[in-house]
Design an enzyme around this catalytic site. Structure first.
Site, PDB file in Angstrom:
ATOM      1  N   SER A  49       0.936  -1.361   0.034  1.00 40.19           N
ATOM      2  CA  SER A  49      -0.064  -0.042  -0.120  1.00 40.19           C
ATOM      3  C   SER A  49       0.721   1.311  -0.038  1.00 40.19           C
ATOM      4  O   SER A  49       1.813   1.486   0.583  1.00 40.19           O
ATOM      5  CB  SER A  49      -0.812  -0.218   1.235  1.00 40.19           C
ATOM      6  OG  SER A  49      -1.423   1.082   1.434  1.00 40.19           O
ATOM      7  N   TYR A  69      -0.804  -0.424  10.076  1.00 41.96           N
ATOM      8  CA  TYR A  69      -0.826  -0.968   8.439  1.00 41.96           C
ATOM      9  C   TYR A  69       0.285  -0.491   7.615  1.00 41.96           C
ATOM     10  O   TYR A  69       0.788  -1.349   6.824  1.00 41.96           O
ATOM     11  CB  TYR A  69      -2.259  -0.144   8.016  1.00 41.96           C
ATOM     12  CG  TYR A  69      -2.692  -0.651   6.690  1.00 41.96           C
ATOM     13  CD1 TYR A  69      -2.990  -1.905   6.351  1.00 41.96           C
ATOM     14  CD2 TYR A  69      -2.459   0.136   5.537  1.00 41.96           C
ATOM     15  CE1 TYR A  69      -3.598  -2.300   4.848  1.00 41.96           C
ATOM     16  CE2 TYR A  69      -2.871   0.095   4.294  1.00 41.96           C
ATOM     17  CZ  TYR A  69      -3.254  -1.268   3.873  1.00 41.96           C
ATOM     18  OH  TYR A  69      -3.885  -1.436   2.802  1.00 41.96           O
ATOM     19  N   LYS A  86       2.634  -3.119   5.989  1.00 38.21           N
ATOM     20  CA  LYS A  86       3.042  -3.204   4.319  1.00 38.21           C
ATOM     21  C   LYS A  86       4.217  -2.772   3.818  1.00 38.21           C
ATOM     22  O   LYS A  86       4.592  -3.350   2.847  1.00 38.21           O
ATOM     23  CB  LYS A  86       1.809  -1.971   3.680  1.00 38.21           C
ATOM     24  CG  LYS A  86       0.437  -2.549   4.020  1.00 38.21           C
ATOM     25  CD  LYS A  86      -0.086  -3.825   3.066  1.00 38.21           C
ATOM     26  CE  LYS A  86      -1.286  -4.153   2.755  1.00 38.21           C
ATOM     27  NZ  LYS A  86      -1.599  -5.409   2.376  1.00 38.21           N
TER      28      LYS A  86
HETATM   29  P1  NAI Z   1     -11.441  -6.095   1.286  1.00 36.65           P
HETATM   30  O1  NAI Z   1     -11.687  -5.911   2.490  1.00 36.65           O
HETATM   31  O2  NAI Z   1     -12.516  -6.033   0.206  1.00 36.65           O
HETATM   32  O3  NAI Z   1     -10.746  -7.672   0.959  1.00 36.65           O
HETATM   33  C1  NAI Z   1      -9.963  -8.366   2.110  1.00 36.65           C
HETATM   34  C2  NAI Z   1     -10.388  -9.695   2.274  1.00 36.65           C
HETATM   35  O4  NAI Z   1      -9.598 -10.363   3.175  1.00 36.65           O
HETATM   36  C3  NAI Z   1     -11.688  -9.760   2.921  1.00 36.65           C
HETATM   37  O5  NAI Z   1     -12.608 -10.361   1.934  1.00 36.65           O
HETATM   38  C4  NAI Z   1     -11.533 -10.526   4.241  1.00 36.65           C
HETATM   39  O6  NAI Z   1     -12.563 -11.207   4.556  1.00 36.65           O
HETATM   40  C5  NAI Z   1     -10.104 -11.083   3.961  1.00 36.65           C
HETATM   41  N1  NAI Z   1      -9.390 -11.423   5.107  1.00 36.65           N
HETATM   42  C6  NAI Z   1      -9.327 -10.477   6.338  1.00 36.65           C
HETATM   43  N2  NAI Z   1      -8.709 -11.260   7.069  1.00 36.65           N
HETATM   44  C7  NAI Z   1      -8.289 -12.464   6.602  1.00 36.65           C
HETATM   45  C8  NAI Z   1      -7.635 -13.343   7.126  1.00 36.65           C
HETATM   46  N3  NAI Z   1      -6.947 -13.492   8.410  1.00 36.65           N
HETATM   47  N4  NAI Z   1      -7.373 -14.440   6.563  1.00 36.65           N
HETATM   48  C9  NAI Z   1      -8.130 -14.816   5.097  1.00 36.65           C
HETATM   49  N5  NAI Z   1      -8.928 -13.891   4.862  1.00 36.65           N
HETATM   50  C10 NAI Z   1      -8.762 -12.528   5.421  1.00 36.65           C
HETATM   51  O7  NAI Z   1     -10.223  -5.202   0.740  1.00 36.65           O
HETATM   52  P2  NAI Z   1      -9.335  -4.840  -0.566  1.00 36.65           P
HETATM   53  O8  NAI Z   1      -9.592  -3.483  -0.942  1.00 36.65           O
HETATM   54  O9  NAI Z   1      -9.911  -5.763  -1.708  1.00 36.65           O
HETATM   55  O10 NAI Z   1      -7.923  -5.239  -0.294  1.00 36.65           O
HETATM   56  C11 NAI Z   1      -7.099  -6.211  -0.831  1.00 36.65           C
HETATM   57  C12 NAI Z   1      -5.667  -5.834  -0.494  1.00 36.65           C
HETATM   58  O11 NAI Z   1      -5.399  -4.818  -1.097  1.00 36.65           O
HETATM   59  C13 NAI Z   1      -5.520  -5.710   1.108  1.00 36.65           C
HETATM   60  O12 NAI Z   1      -4.034  -6.435   1.473  1.00 36.65           O
HETATM   61  C14 NAI Z   1      -5.145  -4.419   1.146  1.00 36.65           C
HETATM   62  O13 NAI Z   1      -4.505  -4.073   2.214  1.00 36.65           O
HETATM   63  C15 NAI Z   1      -4.694  -4.055  -0.332  1.00 36.65           C
HETATM   64  N6  NAI Z   1      -4.853  -2.483  -0.618  1.00 36.65           N
HETATM   65  C16 NAI Z   1      -6.153  -2.114  -0.929  1.00 36.65           C
HETATM   66  C17 NAI Z   1      -6.178  -0.776  -1.367  1.00 36.65           C
HETATM   67  C18 NAI Z   1      -7.708  -0.262  -1.938  1.00 36.65           C
HETATM   68  O14 NAI Z   1      -7.353   0.885  -2.509  1.00 36.65           O
HETATM   69  N7  NAI Z   1      -8.499  -0.964  -2.032  1.00 36.65           N
HETATM   70  C19 NAI Z   1      -5.082   0.108  -1.273  1.00 36.65           C
HETATM   71  C20 NAI Z   1      -3.913  -0.473  -0.913  1.00 36.65           C
HETATM   72  C21 NAI Z   1      -3.940  -1.688  -0.528  1.00 36.65           C
END
Ligand code: NAI
Length: 307
Positions: A155, A168, A172
């Protein structure tokens, strides 16, 4: 949503946190390009509480309806044994594992001076420890077969900076260093490791307040960045077409793809007689001051509308 290509035909890919958001689009795109996918998701809330296998299963259903191959896993990446179980499930179900995408994530935002131990540990456990656990569980397989690909989601909160995200950001940036270390240590086994820093509208950033016109405008801008836009780079990195790409950090924002810089010395000063605190103050700081970094946040650096 599903492609008809075979860019990653028969590759076995474990995508963590693939029950929604960016990870779901990874799973759909990979399956659409011929991969067999382990769709992992704990089914937790944004802050990491609770458990619900139906989140991963519904993505598997979507893939199967479109003619793809996938299996669901509801374990937590923040657990060493569970991380091994998800890798073993890939091997038991599909006979091998070719790629791990460390995408699972949670947020526990708080200003540093108020952050408690639980908030620190929960975020470090899922992002930094989780990326290590799942990567490490796959490593013996990658080593034995002399191939393998890691993709880690990082991130700009860590790479650049953000307020209220010390846990976070630290996790990251740690993942970025983990990726570089894996790339170096496992190059001898033809294993590659890269990071993607995404910008996309998901439930994770859906919690941003929209009280002021300024905040509303920011959220409208964010909503234009679809989660599906991150997938093409990930599918490419998982494929044999990316053989020369390792140890890199990419950023993706809608239709833009960036290569991010990595830490290098920027300016130096030296002296034959050695420094004193006073000579540092008198000579070093005036020479380096013009190159000091501002306290930039991600949005100060990415300050134009996504394309
Ligand atoms: P999201 O919240 O939609 O998806 C994250 C998923 O991880 C969720 O479905 C959740 O149930 C699952 N999860 C959480 N803890 C878990 C665990 N212990 N074991 C297995 N699954 C688990 O969020 P998003 O935005 O799709 O994020 C995906 C990745 O991208 C993350 O690593 C986030 O930090 C990163 N990210 C996202 C950004 C954005 O703009 N959306 C920006 C920078 C990084």
């Amino acid at each position: 949503m599903m492609g008809t290509g075979d860019f990653v035909k028969d590759k076995v890919v474990l995508v963590t946190g693939a029950g929604g958001g960016i990870g779901r689009d990874f799973a759909l795109a990979l399956a659409g390009e011929g991969a067999r996918v382990v769709v992992n998701d704990l089914g937790a809330s944004v802050s990491g509480e609770g458990q619900d296998l139906s989140r991963a299963q519904s993505v598997v259903d979507e893939i199967e309806t479109a003619g793809g191959i996938a299996v669901a896993n509801g374990d937590s990446v923040a657990d060493w044994d569970a991380a091994h179980r998800m890798v073993n499930q890939a091997v038991d179900t599909f006979g091998r594992i070719d790629c791990v995408i460390n995408n699972a994530g949670i947020l526990r935002d708080r200003f540093f001076h108020n952050m408690d131990l639980d908030e620190w540990h929960a975020v470090i456990d899922v992002h930094l420890n989780g990326a290590f656990y799942v990567s490490r569980a796959a490593a013996p397989h990658f080593k034995a077969q002399q191939s393998g690909v890691y993709i880690h989601m990082v991130s700009t909160s860590g790479l650049i900076g953000n307020l209220g995200q010390a846990n976070y950001s630290a996790a990251k940036l740690g993942v970025a260093a983990l990726s570089k270390s894996i790339a170096m240590d496992m190059a001898r086994f033809k294993v590659r490791s890269n990071c993607i820093s995404p910008f996309a509208w998901s439930r994770m950033i859906g919690a941003i307040p929209t009280e002021t016109p300024e905040q509303q405008e920011r959220v409208e801008r964010l909503q234009k960045m679809e989660t599906s836009k991150i997938a093409p780079l990930a599918v490419f990195l998982a494929s044999d077409a990316a053989t020369e790409v390792t140890g890199q950090i990419f950023a993706v924002r809608a239709n833009e793809i960036f290569l991010m810089s990595q830490m290098r010395p920027l300016r130096g000063m030296h002296t034959a007689e050695g420094w004193t605190p006073q000579s540092v103050a008198e000579r070093v700081v005036p020479a380096l001051r013009a190159s000091f970094y501002k306290l930039d946040r991600s949005q100060d650096v990415f300050d134009w509308d996504p394309v």
